[in-house]
Design a protein around this motif. Structure first.
Motif, PDB file in Angstrom:
ATOM      1  N   MET A 171       0.985  -1.200  -0.113  1.00 34.65           N
ATOM      2  CA  MET A 171       0.016  -0.036  -0.003  1.00 34.65           C
ATOM      3  C   MET A 171       0.785   1.410  -0.073  1.00 34.65           C
ATOM      4  O   MET A 171       1.957   1.298   0.727  1.00 34.65           O
ATOM      5  N   ILE A 172       0.493   2.326  -0.746  1.00 29.95           N
ATOM      6  CA  ILE A 172       1.221   3.451  -0.702  1.00 29.95           C
ATOM      7  C   ILE A 172      -0.032   4.358  -0.171  1.00 29.95           C
ATOM      8  O   ILE A 172      -1.177   4.262  -0.683  1.00 29.95           O
ATOM      9  N   TYR A 173       0.534   5.524   0.305  1.00 29.48           N
ATOM     10  CA  TYR A 173      -0.416   6.446   0.708  1.00 29.48           C
ATOM     11  C   TYR A 173       0.193   7.990   0.576  1.00 29.48           C
ATOM     12  O   TYR A 173       1.499   8.111   0.708  1.00 29.48           O
ATOM     13  N   ASN A 174      -0.560   8.903   0.474  1.00 27.60           N
ATOM     14  CA  ASN A 174      -0.228  10.398   0.507  1.00 27.60           C
ATOM     15  C   ASN A 174      -0.122  10.971   1.631  1.00 27.60           C
ATOM     16  O   ASN A 174      -1.169  11.142   2.419  1.00 27.60           O
ATOM     17  N   SER A 212     -11.165  19.414  -8.955  1.00 24.84           N
ATOM     18  CA  SER A 212     -10.881  17.915  -8.605  1.00 24.84           C
ATOM     19  C   SER A 212     -11.661  17.479  -7.420  1.00 24.84           C
ATOM     20  O   SER A 212     -10.905  18.191  -6.330  1.00 24.84           O
ATOM     21  N   ASP A 213     -12.265  16.299  -7.381  1.00 28.20           N
ATOM     22  CA  ASP A 213     -12.355  15.808  -6.106  1.00 28.20           C
ATOM     23  C   ASP A 213     -11.358  15.086  -5.223  1.00 28.20           C
ATOM     24  O   ASP A 213     -10.317  14.710  -6.208  1.00 28.20           O
ATOM     25  N   VAL A 214     -11.264  14.916  -4.197  1.00 25.24           N
ATOM     26  CA  VAL A 214     -10.253  14.147  -3.269  1.00 25.24           C
ATOM     27  C   VAL A 214     -11.088  12.747  -2.989  1.00 25.24           C
ATOM     28  O   VAL A 214     -12.123  12.545  -2.535  1.00 25.24           O
ATOM     29  N   TYR A 215     -10.261  11.587  -3.000  1.00 28.22           N
ATOM     30  CA  TYR A 215     -10.795  10.190  -2.820  1.00 28.22           C
ATOM     31  C   TYR A 215      -9.979   9.748  -1.814  1.00 28.22           C
ATOM     32  O   TYR A 215      -8.811   9.975  -1.526  1.00 28.22           O
ATOM     33  N   GLY A 216     -10.674   9.008  -0.834  1.00 24.25           N
ATOM     34  CA  GLY A 216     -10.003   8.234   0.052  1.00 24.25           C
ATOM     35  C   GLY A 216      -9.117   7.086  -0.557  1.00 24.25           C
ATOM     36  O   GLY A 216      -8.038   6.935  -0.055  1.00 24.25           O
ATOM     37  N   THR A 217      -9.470   6.358  -1.439  1.00 20.06           N
ATOM     38  CA  THR A 217      -8.773   5.144  -2.256  1.00 20.06           C
ATOM     39  C   THR A 217      -9.180   5.252  -3.447  1.00 20.06           C
ATOM     40  O   THR A 217      -9.564   6.086  -4.270  1.00 20.06           O
ATOM     41  N   ASN A 286      -5.204   9.302 -11.511  1.00 17.20           N
ATOM     42  CA  ASN A 286      -4.567   8.101 -10.409  1.00 17.20           C
ATOM     43  C   ASN A 286      -4.046   8.757  -9.288  1.00 17.20           C
ATOM     44  O   ASN A 286      -4.038   9.920  -8.942  1.00 17.20           O
ATOM     45  N   PHE A 287      -3.481   7.722  -8.288  1.00 19.41           N
ATOM     46  CA  PHE A 287      -2.737   8.184  -7.421  1.00 19.41           C
ATOM     47  C   PHE A 287      -1.921   9.172  -7.392  1.00 19.41           C
ATOM     48  O   PHE A 287      -1.584  10.228  -6.507  1.00 19.41           O
ATOM     49  N   PHE A 288      -1.253   9.279  -8.824  1.00 21.08           N
ATOM     50  CA  PHE A 288      -0.081  10.125  -9.000  1.00 21.08           C
ATOM     51  C   PHE A 288      -0.420  11.581  -9.239  1.00 21.08           C
ATOM     52  O   PHE A 288       0.162  12.748  -9.486  1.00 21.08           O
ATOM     53  N   ALA A 289      -1.865  11.843  -9.278  1.00 20.27           N
ATOM     54  CA  ALA A 289      -2.651  13.015  -9.676  1.00 20.27           C
ATOM     55  C   ALA A 289      -2.499  13.815  -8.090  1.00 20.27           C
ATOM     56  O   ALA A 289      -3.083  15.099  -8.264  1.00 20.27           O
ATOM     57  N   ARG A 290      -2.029  13.158  -7.034  1.00 26.36           N
ATOM     58  CA  ARG A 290      -2.178  13.714  -5.781  1.00 26.36           C
ATOM     59  C   ARG A 290      -3.481  13.974  -5.096  1.00 26.36           C
ATOM     60  O   ARG A 290      -3.614  14.855  -4.274  1.00 26.36           O
ATOM     61  N   ASN A 291      -4.492  13.282  -5.480  1.00 24.89           N
ATOM     62  CA  ASN A 291      -5.842  13.547  -4.930  1.00 24.89           C
ATOM     63  C   ASN A 291      -6.491  12.158  -4.622  1.00 24.89           C
ATOM     64  O   ASN A 291      -7.680  12.169  -4.209  1.00 24.89           O
ATOM     65  N   VAL A 292      -5.566  10.996  -4.112  1.00 25.56           N
ATOM     66  CA  VAL A 292      -5.995   9.939  -3.692  1.00 25.56           C
ATOM     67  C   VAL A 292      -5.198   9.725  -2.311  1.00 25.56           C
ATOM     68  O   VAL A 292      -4.067   9.639  -2.620  1.00 25.56           O
ATOM     69  N   GLY A 293      -5.923   9.421  -1.333  1.00 24.94           N
ATOM     70  CA  GLY A 293      -5.157   9.024  -0.096  1.00 24.94           C
ATOM     71  C   GLY A 293      -4.149   7.883  -0.217  1.00 24.94           C
ATOM     72  O   GLY A 293      -3.178   7.889   0.454  1.00 24.94           O
ATOM     73  N   MET A 294      -4.981   6.691  -0.441  1.00 29.49           N
ATOM     74  CA  MET A 294      -4.318   5.350  -0.285  1.00 29.49           C
ATOM     75  C   MET A 294      -4.462   4.264  -1.564  1.00 29.49           C
ATOM     76  O   MET A 294      -5.538   4.626  -2.045  1.00 29.49           O
ATOM     77  N   TRP A 295      -3.633   3.763  -1.893  1.00 30.93           N
ATOM     78  CA  TRP A 295      -3.774   2.758  -3.036  1.00 30.93           C
ATOM     79  C   TRP A 295      -3.173   1.430  -2.567  1.00 30.93           C
ATOM     80  O   TRP A 295      -2.018   1.239  -2.187  1.00 30.93           O
ATOM     81  N   LEU A 296      -4.047   0.251  -2.696  1.00 25.99           N
ATOM     82  CA  LEU A 296      -3.536  -0.957  -2.171  1.00 25.99           C
ATOM     83  C   LEU A 296      -3.117  -1.898  -3.257  1.00 25.99           C
ATOM     84  O   LEU A 296      -2.692  -3.014  -2.965  1.00 25.99           O
TER      85      LEU A 296
END
Length: 454
Positions: A171-174, A212-217, A286-296
């Motif tokens: 898992m990576i997280y911001n 842009s929205d922010v997402y938890g995962t 995706n996660f690298f757009a900086r608006n996602v908290g965690m990616w499993l």
């Protein structure tokens, strides 16, 4: 909370994906390093049994190698083939992508070497009698004794692949979004409940300046249409639901076990359904757009994507954290998948197979294997490389450490078909929410058993 009620259904195909995100190129290996022993006899041909050891100049012919497109082909073309041909001047090497391997096999035009994936591919091709058993080479032990036994599985009483490299998911997280949501960036979620709680807090953050929205995962829903390979991107979550005690099949591959209560496939679907409510429909942002908290689903081989992050590169340890996949309760073992590239030699004739074996041995020399791991963003399978300083760096060590608690892709020929069935019901229960998790498991189990009995 943004709830994803319905997403356009993804039509699953039976095509097999074998592509991998890749890392950046590293230093060129030296061509002056002492080589391993040359080829000896070949058990395929009685005519060669008493043959004396031959020199590398005596190898003549052409071999074809199928690889994932992109960096794999570029690396092989620039960093391996020229040095191989310096030692084997009478052997030419042709490279192609692996998009039509099955078509080529059916047409009788299989590549000499195929860099496929662990698990089901060696099982699939050895079951149909297409692959060379590496144990038939006299110097088999000289190579395989140097490889960690964790990466070698037998199929049909033989060894039909060489594990070129390995990878696993974490898992990576911001960290910035963690701080903004009032979470401790040095204390990521350890359990599935903690994960959902953290994802909800991040999901409730205000939109970014660009709207842009922010997402938890996030989940890679786009890949549900890419074939059974995508199960390797979901399976680590499933394994942690049952403490690594269950995969999809029983020990012999004669029946499925994911419908047993202790396998907790129902709980797996329940968790994903809840998490998808806090995630975008696809990986468009995706996660690298900086608006996602965690990616499993972050594989070590994808670290190059950190450099492509929005604004400026993301740095592991600074603005990105790495953590194990959550578990049902704190203190449980964190499991993940074991994946990697499997070098298979397709049957042709004894002379051709010996040339292919020489090339495989060349790839497994320490210096060239390390160069491949660096350039392609993979982890080592050779015992001699595990403690190399390169793999002790902060961005690599968590993945190396995770390798001790991984489950390999199952060496079952029907894995691809069964994984596709699970992904079909995944769409129905997680994405479309047309059926319950229990219905999804029962439906998948029924169809999977039909595959195994046909």
């Amino acid at each position: 909370m943004k709830k994803v009620r319905k997403i356009i259904a993804l039509v699953l195909t039976i095509s097999l994906l074998s592509s991998v995100f890749v890392g950046c190129s590293q230093d060129k290996p030296s061509d002056t390093t002492k080589t391993e022993g040359s080829s000896t006899t070949d058990n395929h041909s009685q005519d060669l049994v008493n043959e004396k050891e031959i020199s590398k100049e005596d190898f003549e012919g052409e071999i074809s190698i199928a690889l994932p497109s992109g960096d794999y082909i570029d690396f092989m073309k620039n960093e391996i083939v020229p040095y191989f041909q310096n030692e084997y001047p009478n052997v030419s090497v042709t490279l192609s992508d692996d998009q039509n391997v099955d078509t080529r096999i059916a047409a009788g035009d299989a590549p000499d070497i195929y860099a496929g994936v662990f698990g089901y591919q060696p099982a699939k091709y050895s079951k149909t009698g297409n692959l060379v058993n590496y144990e038939e080479f006299d110097d088999y032990n000289e190579v395989f004794d140097r490889i960690s036994e964790n990466y070698v599985m037998r199929n049909f009483d033989g060894v039909y692949y060489v594990p070129w490299n390995a990878t696993t998911q974490l898992m990576i997280y911001n960290k910035e979004l963690f701080r903004e949501a009032g979470l401790d960036p040095e204390n990521p979620p350890q359990t599935f409940d903690e994960f959902l709680e953290a994802a909800k807090k991040i999901d409730e953050l205000p939109n970014r300046e660009d709207g842009s929205d922010v997402y938890g995962t996030i989940f890679w829903n786009d890949a549900l249409a890419w074939g059974g390979w995508y199960w390797t991107m979901l399976s680590q979550i499933y394994y942690n639901m049952n403490d690594g005690r269950y995969q999809l099949f029983n020990e012999y591959g004669t029946d499925i076990v994911f419908d047993q209560p202790d396998a907790h496939m129902v709980e797996f679907f329940d968790f994903i359904r809840s998490a998808q409510e806090l995630a975008p429909p696809t990986m468009e942002n995706n996660f690298f757009a900086r608006n996602v908290g965690m990616w499993l689903q972050f594989g070590y081989g994808w670290k190059a994507n950190l450099k492509e992050a929005q604004g400026e590169p993301m740095v592991i340890g600074e603005d990105v954290g790495v953590a194990p996949i959550p578990t049902p309760k704190e203190g449980d073992t964190h499991w993940s998948t074991l994946d990697g590239r499997a070098l298979m030699i397709f049957k042709s004739n004894p002379e051709q197979e010996k040339i292919a074996w020489e090339f495989v041995k060349f790839l497994m020399r320490d210096e060239y294997n390390l160069a491949a791991c660096k350039a392609l963003g993979q982890l080592p399978t050779l015992k001699s490389l595990v403690n190399d300083p390169y793999f002790q760096r902060p961005e690599a060590k968590p993945f190396v450490d995770q390798l001790q608690n991984t489950l390999p892709n199952e060496p079952i020929a029907e894995l691809d078909e069964v994984a596709n069935i699970i992904q079909q019901v995944y769409v129905e229960t997680v994405i479309e929410q047309k059926i319950s998790s229990e219905e999804a498991v029962n439906k998948a189990a029924e169809k999977a058993r039909e595959v195994l009995t046909k």
